[in-house]
Write an enzyme that holds these catalytic residues in place. Structure first.
Site, PDB file in Angstrom:
ATOM      1  CE  LYS A  98      -2.634  17.368   7.533  1.00 48.67           C
ATOM      2  NZ  LYS A  98      -1.242  17.727   7.253  1.00 48.67           N
ATOM      3  CG  ASP A 154       0.570  -3.835  -7.305  1.00 47.82           C
ATOM      4  OD1 ASP A 154       1.658  -4.336  -6.986  1.00 47.82           O
ATOM      5  OD2 ASP A 154      -0.530  -4.322  -6.968  1.00 47.82           O
ATOM      6  CG  ASP A 165       7.657   0.489  -2.560  1.00 48.78           C
ATOM      7  OD1 ASP A 165       6.671   0.509  -1.795  1.00 48.78           O
ATOM      8  OD2 ASP A 165       8.762   0.024  -2.237  1.00 48.78           O
ATOM      9  N   GLY A 191       1.814  -8.612  -6.649  1.00 50.40           N
ATOM     10  CA  GLY A 191       0.716  -8.433  -7.608  1.00 50.40           C
ATOM     11  C   GLY A 191       1.140  -8.890  -8.997  1.00 50.40           C
ATOM     12  CB  SER A 232      -0.171  -5.353   2.535  1.00 52.56           C
ATOM     13  OG  SER A 232       0.502  -6.207   3.472  1.00 52.56           O
ATOM     14  CE1 TYR A 274      -0.792  -8.667   5.877  1.00 51.15           C
ATOM     15  CE2 TYR A 274      -1.938 -10.153   7.371  1.00 51.15           C
ATOM     16  CZ  TYR A 274      -1.941  -9.338   6.250  1.00 51.15           C
ATOM     17  OH  TYR A 274      -3.096  -9.200   5.525  1.00 51.15           O
ATOM     18  CB  ALA A 276      -6.982  -3.463   3.203  1.00 54.53           C
ATOM     19  N   GLY A 321      -3.131  -6.775  -7.265  1.00 50.95           N
ATOM     20  CA  GLY A 321      -3.285  -7.952  -6.409  1.00 50.95           C
ATOM     21  C   GLY A 321      -4.667  -8.564  -6.538  1.00 50.95           C
ATOM     22  CB  THR A 379     -11.297 -12.806   1.120  1.00 51.80           C
ATOM     23  OG1 THR A 379     -11.861 -12.112   2.234  1.00 51.80           O
ATOM     24  CG2 THR A 379     -12.117 -12.485  -0.118  1.00 51.80           C
TER      25      THR A 379
END
Ligand code: UDP
Length: 324
Positions: free
Chosen positions: A106, A32, A57, A37, A76, A146, A115, A11, A176
């Site tokens: 973990k 991705d 995915d 993307g 995303s 979203y 993000a 992306g 951005t």
């Protein structure tokens, strides 16, 4: 060599992060599913021995062999046109996808940076937005899939931090822009520049009095890099506080592109935030970070990038649906 997994690597932001971490001497594993993307964004990395790519995915179980030091979760859809089209994938990638990323971290003992977004503030009643503002989000509106997914992502990330002692970082990203944005992703900057280049009028939604604050991608990447290496686990805003109305922004684009067209007004989409500006006091204090690239400089670089695209790319336009 430290090894970093970057989800959403193909992306806009993910690809710039891959470049930065390669430059810093990391081994980068990009992941991705290519729904939004584009491999073109990272094709220059395929020849490098410090880079590998998984077409996967992240909403499904993630397996990555070997050590991992850091994970950056940037997968995303992120533009209103995308998440209106694929709302369920949008919800899954930040909920199930985040769960998989945290579980992987973990097992590997890796530090995770997720993000998040200024959308967690919704249509904000506090201006500029500080990290301690809880937001004004409509869960069942067009942006709900979203905004709520990102809010859940933050909650799950904090839960892993508190319950498992996982090292986590949460960045809240404000608007951005820069090279590799998709010209047809419906967001205001590619929409306006695309229209200017095609000789169309610029489609301003509403009366253009709503505001946004645009951050150049290199500044954002620097903020992400510093936050990852910091020891701060609560959310941090990263964005450029220079705020502008959409009308003034359209006028700037007309001037920059020397286009002869005009701004036309179309209906304002439902739940479109009226104002948005990051309060970056925390980033200044904790990370010693602030944006360096002015809008004039950043827009020039981005315009040159869009101009270099083929006419095929330029003409692949998708229109936004209104008031749904
Ligand atoms: N916008 C606009 N014309 C367009 C696309 C967007 O006036 O062709 C407006 C939109 O209504 C919003 C702002 O520009 O107020 C920023 O929209 P964008 O989709 O880029 O991101 P958002 O910050 O709303 O998520």
């Amino acid at each position: 060599m430290k090894r970093v997994l970057i989800t959403g690597a193909a992306g806009f932001l993910g690809s710039h992060l891959c470049d930065r971490f390669i430059k810093e001497g990391y081994y980068v594993i990009g992941m991705d599913n290519l729904i939004t993307g584009d491999l073109k964004n990272i094709e220059h990395l395929f020849k490098l021995k410090e880079f590998e790519f998984y077409h996967h995915d992240v909403s499904k179980f993630i397996h990555v062999p070997g050590q991992l030091d850091y994970i950056l979760h940037f997968a995303s859809p992120a533009s209103p046109i995308d998440y209106l089209k694929i709302p369920i994938q949008t919800l899954k990638v930040s909920s199930l996808g985040t769960h998989n990323v945290l579980g992987l971290a973990k097992v590997k003992g890796a530090r995770v940076l997720v993000a998040s977004t200024s959308e967690v503030y919704g249509d904000p009643h506090v201006h500029p937005q500080t990290e301690d503002y809880w937001g004004n989000v409509n869960p069942v509106g067009p942006r709900g899939c979203y905004d709520e997914a990102k809010r859940f992502m933050e909650a799950l990330t904090m839960a892993y931090h508190n319950a498992h002692g996982l090292e986590t970082r949460i960045i809240r990203i404000f608007n951005t822009y820069g090279p590799r944005m998709r010209l047809n992703d419906g967001r205001v900057l590619p929409a306006f520049i695309g229209q200017a280049l095609r000789g169309e009028d610029l489609t301003m939604f509403g009366d253009g009095s709503q505001t946004r604050s645009f951050c150049y991608v290199d500044d954002l990447v620097e903020g992400i890099y510093r936050l990852l290496l910091s020891d701060h686990s609560l959310p941090v805003n990263i964005g450029n506080p220079s705020e502008i109305t959409i009308k003034e922004f359209g006028e700037e684009i007309l001037k920059l592109t020397r286009a002869k067209q005009k701004l036309i007004s179309l209906p304002l989409p439902k739940d479109d935030p009226k104002q948005r500006q990051p309060d970056i006091s925390k980033a200044r204090e904790i990370l010693g970070w602030e944006p360096k690239v002015s809008r004039a400089e950043g827009l020039k670089i981005t315009y040159d990038y869009f101009r270099s695209l083929s006419s095929d790319d330029l003409n692949k336009v998708e229109h936004r649906t209104f008031n749904k």
